[in-house]
Design a protein around this motif. Structure first.
Motif, short mmCIF file in Angstrom:
data_model
loop_
_atom_site.label_atom_id
_atom_site.label_comp_id
_atom_site.label_asym_id
_atom_site.label_seq_id
_atom_site.Cartn_x
_atom_site.Cartn_y
_atom_site.Cartn_z
N GLN A 5 -22.81 -83.35 -78.40
CA GLN A 5 -23.22 -83.34 -79.80
C GLN A 5 -24.23 -84.45 -80.05
O GLN A 5 -24.17 -85.51 -79.43
N LEU A 7 -24.92 -86.72 -82.17
CA LEU A 7 -24.58 -87.83 -83.06
C LEU A 7 -25.08 -89.11 -82.43
O LEU A 7 -25.10 -89.25 -81.22
N PRO A 39 -30.70 -90.02 -79.06
CA PRO A 39 -30.85 -89.58 -80.42
C PRO A 39 -32.31 -89.35 -80.81
O PRO A 39 -33.08 -90.08 -80.41
N CYS A 62 -26.47 -89.75 -88.56
CA CYS A 62 -26.76 -88.32 -88.56
C CYS A 62 -27.88 -88.01 -89.55
O CYS A 62 -28.29 -88.87 -90.33
N THR A 74 -24.82 -81.00 -93.74
CA THR A 74 -24.92 -81.68 -92.46
C THR A 74 -23.98 -81.01 -91.46
O THR A 74 -23.53 -79.88 -91.69
N CYS A 78 -20.23 -84.76 -87.72
CA CYS A 78 -20.71 -86.04 -88.25
C CYS A 78 -19.70 -86.69 -89.20
O CYS A 78 -19.85 -87.87 -89.53
N GLN A 207 -29.62 -87.04 -79.92
CA GLN A 207 -28.59 -87.75 -80.67
C GLN A 207 -29.27 -88.55 -81.79
O GLN A 207 -30.32 -89.14 -81.60
N SER A 210 -28.27 -85.09 -85.23
CA SER A 210 -27.13 -84.24 -85.62
C SER A 210 -27.08 -84.03 -87.13
O SER A 210 -27.25 -84.98 -87.91
N GLY A 211 -26.82 -82.79 -87.53
CA GLY A 211 -26.66 -82.50 -88.95
C GLY A 211 -27.94 -82.20 -89.67
O GLY A 211 -27.93 -81.68 -90.79
#
Length: 261
Positions: A5, A7, A39, A62, A74, A78, A207, A210-211
């Motif tokens: 994921q 994040l 990220p 996020c 989102t 998260c 990363q 996310s969201g």
């Protein structure tokens, strides 16, 4: 396969544990060395001021988008459980997170998708303490726009293993069919997830993204959200596209939940 994921950094392990009531759940931060925990939009360019005014940066690391002037859409991974939550700060109104014109608003409530368990159903809503005077991003209610070329944007890392960005980055990624995507991700949930990316890699969310939204132009040339940044194997790796929550699948649930907040 572990769902990597997107994040941001060390917050992932704490948030994942919180989301599952403190249970030991594999998360990108906990299950991988730092080089695997990336990220940001990889292969992107800086967005212009005001280009995507619906974009939101959330303090847990996020992204998100304004679903209404007081609700942020989102990813479920998260946030923690559904309920009152005043611990999140949403930053918006500028591509520069340090801009003097940025808007910051605290959260009051979190709604996480019912039944979310780390696989699929990766969406959530965050209610803000007050509405903001910014444009919102409408969401797809049918699969009509689940193809073509999408835009992604975020303040996540610009390379795998990189650091958070001060300025919003953007990139374009092409649709990847469920059949093709399942060759890379056998545990893909086609009815709930949509993939996008280049076979050769090089451009992807990462990363910290996310969201955030994956969006494109609709028939009226307005932006419409078709995906939510969810997971993938690393960032921008060849033959590993990004995986996004298929927004149209959950559009009616999202609308009902938002109306109840």
């Amino acid at each position: 396969m572990v769902r990597w994921q997107k994040l941001f950094g060390a917050a992932a392990a704490a948030l994942t544990a919180m989301a599952f009531g403190g249970a030991a759940v594999a998360s990108p931060a906990a299950a991988a060395p730092e080089s695997d925990v990336t990220p940001f939009v990889v292969g992107g360019t800086r967005a212009a001021e005001g280009e995507f005014p619906f974009m939101v940066r959330l303090s847990m690391g996020c992204g998100g988008a304004l679903y209404t002037t007081q609700i942020v859409l989102t990813a479920a991974h998260c946030v923690g459980r559904t309920g009152a939550n005043t611990s999140i700060t949403a930053t918006m109104g500028s591509v520069d997170l340090q801009s003097s014109s940025r808007i910051t608003v605290r959260s009051t409530y979190v709604y996480r998708a019912p039944g979310y368990n780390g696989s699929g159903k990766d969406w959530a809503l965050i209610k803000l303490a007050s509405p903001v005077n910014l444009p919102t991003l409408k969401i797809a209610t049918t699969t009509a726009y689940n193809s073509g070329t999408f835009t992604v944007a975020g303040w996540g890392a610009n390379r795998e293993g990189g650091s958070q960005q001060r300025y919003l980055l953007k990139a374009q990624v092409p649709f990847v069919s469920d059949t093709s995507c399942r060759q890379s991700y056998p545990d893909l949930i086609p009815s709930e997830e949509i993939c996008a990316g280049y076979p050769q890699g090089g451009t992807d969310t990462c990363q910290g993204d996310s969201g955030g939204p994956m969006f494109r132009r609709d028939a009226a040339n307005a932006w419409i959200q078709v995906g939510i940044v969810s997971w993938g194997n690393g960032c921008a790796r060849p033959n590993y596209p990004g995986v996004y929550t298929e927004v149209s699948t959950f559009a009616s649930q999202i609308a009902s939940a938002a109306a109840s907040l």
